[in-house]
Design a protein around this motif. Structure first.
Motif, mmCIF file in Angstrom:
data_model
loop_
_atom_site.group_PDB
_atom_site.id
_atom_site.type_symbol
_atom_site.label_atom_id
_atom_site.label_comp_id
_atom_site.label_asym_id
_atom_site.label_seq_id
_atom_site.Cartn_x
_atom_site.Cartn_y
_atom_site.Cartn_z
ATOM 1 N N ARG A 10 0.775 -1.301 0.041
ATOM 2 C CA ARG A 10 -0.151 -0.002 0.062
ATOM 3 C C ARG A 10 0.760 1.324 0.077
ATOM 4 O O ARG A 10 1.959 1.412 0.658
ATOM 5 N N TYR A 11 0.318 2.421 -0.542
ATOM 6 C CA TYR A 11 1.058 3.775 -0.759
ATOM 7 C C TYR A 11 1.191 4.141 0.737
ATOM 8 O O TYR A 11 0.100 4.162 1.319
ATOM 9 N N ARG A 12 2.419 4.777 0.971
ATOM 10 C CA ARG A 12 2.489 5.590 2.352
ATOM 11 C C ARG A 12 2.551 6.923 2.137
ATOM 12 O O ARG A 12 3.471 7.269 1.697
ATOM 13 N N LEU A 13 1.560 7.625 2.723
ATOM 14 C CA LEU A 13 1.460 8.915 2.581
ATOM 15 C C LEU A 13 1.567 9.813 3.959
ATOM 16 O O LEU A 13 0.908 9.673 4.725
ATOM 17 N N GLY A 14 2.728 10.326 4.010
ATOM 18 C CA GLY A 14 2.971 11.309 5.364
ATOM 19 C C GLY A 14 2.032 12.497 4.909
ATOM 20 O O GLY A 14 2.101 13.220 3.833
ATOM 21 N N VAL A 15 1.717 13.182 6.163
ATOM 22 C CA VAL A 15 0.797 14.244 6.063
ATOM 23 C C VAL A 15 1.467 15.206 7.115
ATOM 24 O O VAL A 15 1.464 14.945 8.405
ATOM 25 N N MET A 16 2.034 16.515 6.603
ATOM 26 C CA MET A 16 2.604 17.234 7.435
ATOM 27 C C MET A 16 1.690 18.772 7.477
ATOM 28 O O MET A 16 1.910 19.263 6.749
ATOM 29 N N GLY A 17 0.745 18.802 8.567
ATOM 30 C CA GLY A 17 0.290 19.938 8.874
ATOM 31 C C GLY A 17 0.991 21.197 9.713
ATOM 32 O O GLY A 17 1.712 20.588 10.626
ATOM 33 N N GLY A 18 0.579 22.191 9.203
ATOM 34 C CA GLY A 18 1.314 23.442 10.068
ATOM 35 C C GLY A 18 0.833 24.634 9.503
ATOM 36 O O GLY A 18 0.240 24.771 8.419
ATOM 37 N N THR A 19 1.213 25.824 10.371
ATOM 38 C CA THR A 19 0.841 27.034 9.859
ATOM 39 C C THR A 19 1.708 27.510 8.621
ATOM 40 O O THR A 19 1.499 28.417 7.857
ATOM 41 N N PHE A 20 3.097 26.995 8.865
ATOM 42 C CA PHE A 20 4.164 27.286 7.945
ATOM 43 C C PHE A 20 4.161 28.938 7.645
ATOM 44 O O PHE A 20 4.080 29.488 6.541
ATOM 45 N N ASP A 21 4.412 29.691 8.781
ATOM 46 C CA ASP A 21 4.405 31.217 8.618
ATOM 47 C C ASP A 21 5.540 31.729 9.439
ATOM 48 O O ASP A 21 5.680 32.277 10.397
ATOM 49 N N PRO A 22 6.714 31.407 8.640
ATOM 50 C CA PRO A 22 7.177 30.834 7.569
ATOM 51 C C PRO A 22 7.421 29.266 7.725
ATOM 52 O O PRO A 22 7.770 28.835 8.939
ATOM 53 N N ILE A 23 7.737 28.562 6.547
ATOM 54 C CA ILE A 23 8.041 27.195 6.875
ATOM 55 C C ILE A 23 9.541 27.231 7.036
ATOM 56 O O ILE A 23 10.229 28.098 6.367
ATOM 57 N N HIS A 24 10.215 26.450 7.754
ATOM 58 C CA HIS A 24 11.348 26.491 8.078
ATOM 59 C C HIS A 24 12.265 25.005 7.923
ATOM 60 O O HIS A 24 11.652 23.992 7.935
ATOM 61 N N HIS A 25 13.749 24.989 8.209
ATOM 62 C CA HIS A 25 14.287 23.806 7.815
ATOM 63 C C HIS A 25 13.884 22.820 8.954
ATOM 64 O O HIS A 25 14.280 21.737 9.124
ATOM 65 N N GLY A 26 13.341 23.173 10.411
ATOM 66 C CA GLY A 26 12.987 22.223 11.368
ATOM 67 C C GLY A 26 11.851 21.150 10.725
ATOM 68 O O GLY A 26 11.834 20.158 10.852
ATOM 69 N N HIS A 27 10.911 21.994 9.964
ATOM 70 C CA HIS A 27 9.726 21.375 9.217
ATOM 71 C C HIS A 27 10.409 20.424 8.290
ATOM 72 O O HIS A 27 10.105 19.022 8.155
ATOM 73 N N LEU A 28 11.267 20.768 7.536
ATOM 74 C CA LEU A 28 11.755 19.956 6.202
ATOM 75 C C LEU A 28 12.629 18.841 6.999
ATOM 76 O O LEU A 28 12.323 17.702 6.416
ATOM 77 N N VAL A 29 13.358 19.107 7.838
ATOM 78 C CA VAL A 29 14.150 17.899 8.394
ATOM 79 C C VAL A 29 13.011 16.785 8.989
ATOM 80 O O VAL A 29 13.435 15.914 8.909
ATOM 81 N N ALA A 30 12.475 17.386 9.723
ATOM 82 C CA ALA A 30 11.335 16.444 10.468
ATOM 83 C C ALA A 30 10.626 15.496 9.283
ATOM 84 O O ALA A 30 10.652 14.221 9.447
ATOM 85 N N ALA A 31 10.268 16.122 8.316
ATOM 86 C CA ALA A 31 9.449 15.492 7.259
ATOM 87 C C ALA A 31 10.421 14.458 6.528
ATOM 88 O O ALA A 31 10.003 13.169 6.165
ATOM 89 N N SER A 32 11.879 14.815 6.129
ATOM 90 C CA SER A 32 12.585 14.087 5.603
ATOM 91 C C SER A 32 12.969 12.914 6.296
ATOM 92 O O SER A 32 13.039 11.622 5.920
ATOM 93 N N GLU A 33 13.147 13.080 7.892
ATOM 94 C CA GLU A 33 13.512 12.065 8.508
ATOM 95 C C GLU A 33 12.186 10.956 8.735
ATOM 96 O O GLU A 33 12.577 9.661 8.811
ATOM 97 N N VAL A 34 11.235 11.398 9.090
ATOM 98 C CA VAL A 34 9.955 10.480 9.084
ATOM 99 C C VAL A 34 9.853 9.764 7.875
ATOM 100 O O VAL A 34 9.695 8.447 7.747
ATOM 101 N N ALA A 35 10.069 10.328 6.692
ATOM 102 C CA ALA A 35 9.707 9.739 5.280
ATOM 103 C C ALA A 35 10.809 8.450 5.283
ATOM 104 O O ALA A 35 10.459 7.381 4.817
ATOM 105 N N ALA A 36 12.002 8.908 5.800
ATOM 106 C CA ALA A 36 13.090 7.728 5.652
ATOM 107 C C ALA A 36 12.884 6.484 6.609
ATOM 108 O O ALA A 36 12.968 5.314 6.268
#
Ligand code: ATP
Ligand code: MG
Length: 214
Positions: A10-36
């Motif tokens: 089955r396809y595995r889809l991560g969902v990263m919700g946030g205000t992203f005001d602004p988006i920063h490297h903390g969000h991106l590292v977290a998403a990348s790490e969880v994806a791996a």
């Protein structure tokens, strides 16, 4: 819709919700790490509509937050951005986000909702909390200043929640906004394109709208 069975599973889809005001490297590292770590096929970033938790501060226009999220994720083939929350009128509730994505992507997709340790502990106060665990698996990621496990999650169903240590990035959107308001650099805290977009649009210059919130 699109083909949803990849490599015989089955396809595995991560969902990263946030205000992203602004988006920063903390969000991106977290998403990348969880994806791996969770072998995700894709992570979809979902900027919130009117954030009901953040009504004390004037949040940037949805379109600015959406575009920043697109700019920051564009170079990663596994990252995408969804408009479901900003296109839905009214306040954003995670239960609606997950139901909309489920509707869009179909029943053959497994959803993994990624959230910071700070937000996870409030999960049962979210609207529709009783339904949430049928819709997705929840992954609480570590965040500097919020030790994993510091908050009691023993009331959440163990098979539906995983805590994950991610590389520590002591970055918050609040701090980024504050820095812009004080003429301090945000280079390297956010992607280069975000620095340029903030300057171009004149975001966060008004000190009254920077105020701390989480
Ligand atoms: P603000 O300071 O305005 O609250 P924020 O930095 O907390 O912004 P949000 O858009 O509120 O960013 O966060 C979206 C999600 O990302 C939340 O689940 C949050 O816990 C998580 N998150 C934010 N920053 C980090 C970080 N540095 N490390 C790990 N997770 C983070
Ligand atoms: Mg926050």
């Amino acid at each position: 819709g699109l083909a949803r069975v990849h490599n015989g599973r089955r396809y595995r889809l991560g969902v990263m919700g946030g205000t992203f005001d602004p988006i920063h490297h903390g969000h991106l590292v977290a998403a990348s790490e969880v994806a791996a770590r969770f072998d995700l096929d894709e992570v979809v970033f979902v900027p919130t509509g009117v954030p009901w938790q953040k009504k004390g501060r004037k949040v940037s226009q949805a379109e600015d937050r959406y575009l920043m999220t697109v700019i920051a994720t564009a170079s990663n083939p596994s990252f995408s951005v969804s408009r479901v929350d900003i296109d839905r009128p009214g306040d954003t509730y995670t239960v609606d986000t997950l139901k909309d994505l489920r509707r869009e992507r179909g029943n053959d997709v497994d959803l993994f909702f990624i959230t910071g340790a700070d937000a996870l502990s409030q999960i049962l106060t979210w609207r529709g909390a009783d339904e949430l665990f049928d819709l997705a698996h929840f992954i609480g990621v570590s965040r500097p200043g919020v030790p994993l496990g510091a908050k009691d999650i023993s009331h959440l169903p163990a098979e539906k929640v995983t805590l994950l240590e991610v590389p520590a990035m002591a970055i918050s959107s609040t701090d980024c906004r504050q820095r812009v308001g004080e003429n301090m650099p945000i280079w390297y805290l956010v992607p280069d394109g975000i620095v340029q977009y903030i300057n171009k649009r004149g975001l966060y210059r008004d000190i009254r709208n920077i105020a701390e919130d989480h």
